[in-house]
Design an enzyme around this catalytic site. Structure first.
Site, PDB file in Angstrom:
ATOM      1  N   HIS A   1       1.783 -47.691 -13.200  1.00  0.00           N
ATOM      2  CA  HIS A   1       1.360 -47.408 -11.826  1.00  0.00           C
ATOM      3  C   HIS A   1       1.742 -48.572 -10.925  1.00  0.00           C
ATOM      4  O   HIS A   1       1.837 -49.717 -11.364  1.00  0.00           O
ATOM      5  CB  HIS A   1      -0.155 -47.169 -11.757  1.00  0.00           C
TER       6      HIS A   1
ATOM      7  N   HIS B   1      -1.269 -46.572  -1.963  1.00  0.00           N
ATOM      8  CA  HIS B   1      -0.641 -46.018  -3.163  1.00  0.00           C
ATOM      9  C   HIS B   1      -0.865 -44.522  -3.239  1.00  0.00           C
ATOM     10  O   HIS B   1      -1.698 -43.952  -2.522  1.00  0.00           O
ATOM     11  CB  HIS B   1      -1.189 -46.714  -4.425  1.00  0.00           C
TER      12      HIS B   1
ATOM     13  N   CYS C   1       3.657 -42.356  -7.454  1.00  0.00           N
ATOM     14  CA  CYS C   1       3.371 -43.739  -7.051  1.00  0.00           C
ATOM     15  C   CYS C   1       4.639 -44.542  -6.756  1.00  0.00           C
ATOM     16  O   CYS C   1       4.744 -45.209  -5.713  1.00  0.00           O
ATOM     17  CB  CYS C   1       2.527 -44.441  -8.114  1.00  0.00           C
TER      18      CYS C   1
END
Length: 354
Positions: A316, A328, A268
């Site tokens: 994240h 993402h 990510c």
């Protein structure tokens, strides 16, 4: 990528954004009821429980991935520092040898003059002009000697400092290597546990699992939109933000791989850091460091290119691309994709080019 693929990607992007930004009333339509499934056997977890467990495992792997990436970044930094210090030590040793040679040359010159110091030689001279010329030479020689000795002392002190710093950096390097190894072990354990759970599911259950994930994201996104979160979010991206968004959206479809930062796969924060690097704005490598170091802004002030940090541990990150959507890299087994900005619990928003 040829024009046909570019056009297809653009159409897919527009369609995805259309779904993500549909009016709340439309998105608030009842979620389709899951297809009937046999009740779980006694002692057997339901598919939803399995989904939650897998999600938790991957989130823990994400947090460990951040720890690994940070340790790797610090290891590279320490290695660079050690290389610089090693060069400084070599240069310092060479300079000390040079200064010692200069001091030795002055000592040999004095010996050739009968061992008498320059001052005594002047007193013995009966030529006034030679005496006056000699006074100036003596002063210059004394000043030069003092400078040589002073520089020799400074260089030796610097060399001791460089050596101590190098030793300290070696210790830090080893500490970071141990952190990397520990984080890597934890990552592999979490991912293997999640894969094991998935491997025990039948093909139909795997398809249902993906649907449950999508329904959970849809429900969260709908609730976020219903809260009026998008009401005042209509700002345009900066010039740098547009470049970052363009980079990130071009990577849609590439697989998640932990620790990866392109060009074929990403985790990510690997995606977000590389996107902003492409926009000539380097940012920290990990989502936790992005949250810690980059300027924070209110959600209502969000614009495309900003980074949304998720979960309480900042494990994240996604890039806001406008109209309530992010791009993402979700987790192992998934690809870089578009998703609703509110499909996960938002910790906050940071702006790389504020």
């Amino acid at each position: 990528m040829n024009r046909r693929h570019c056009a297809a990607a653009a159409i897919a992007l527009v369609c995805a954004l259309a779904v993500l930004t549909a009016p709340v009333q439309a998105m608030a339509a009842p979620i389709p009821e899951p297809s009937p499934t046999a009740p779980p056997k006694p002692g057997k977890k339901s598919l939803e429980e399995v989904r939650q467990e897998i999600d938790t495992l991957y989130r823990k792997a994400g947090a460990a991935t951040d720890a690994y990436n940070l340790a790797e970044e610090q290891t590279e930094k320490q290695s660079g520092e050690i290389v610089k210090l090693a060069k400084a030590i070599v240069d310092g040793q060479a300079r000390i040898a040079e200064l010692k040679n200069q001091a030795g040359a002055q000592a040999r010159e004095q010996y050739r003059n009968g061992g008498l110091p320059p001052g005594a030689q002047l007193v013995l001279s009966d030529d006034p002009q030679l005496f006056l010329d000699g006074v100036n030479q003596v002063r210059q020689g004394q000043q030069a000697s003092k400078q040589v000795l002073a520089e020799l002392n400074r260089t030796q002190e610097d060399l001791e400092t460089y050596t101590q710093d190098a030793s300290l950096n070696w210790q830090k390097l080893e500490t970071n290597r141990l952190k990397q190894a520990k984080a890597k072990k934890k990552i592999n354990a979490q991912i293997e546990a999640a894969k094991k759970l998935e491997s025990q599911l039948e093909k139909k259950e795997l398809a249902r699992l993906l649907k449950l994930e999508q329904e959970a994201e849809y429900t969260a996104q709908t609730a976020w939109l219903s809260s009026g979160a998008l009401k005042d979010i209509n700002r345009e991206a900066s010039a740098s933000g547009k470049k970052a968004v363009a980079f990130a959206t071009r990577e849609i479809g590439k697989p998640y791989v932990w620790g990866a930062e392109g060009p074929d796969s990403y985790d990510c924060s690997g995606l977000t850091s590389q996107a902003w690097a492409a926009a000539k704005r380097p940012i920290p490598r990990t989502s936790q460091e992005q949250w810690r170091q980059l300027p924070r802004i209110d959600i209502k002030d969000m614009r495309p290119g900003d980074l949304i940090i998720y979960h309480s541990d900042a494990s994240h990150v996604g890039m806001y691309v406008g109209d309530g959507a992010i791009v993402h890299s979700p987790r192992p087994g998934r690809n870089v994709t578009l998703a609703g900005a509110g499909s996960m619990r938002i910790l906050g928003v940071v702006r790389p080019d504020k």
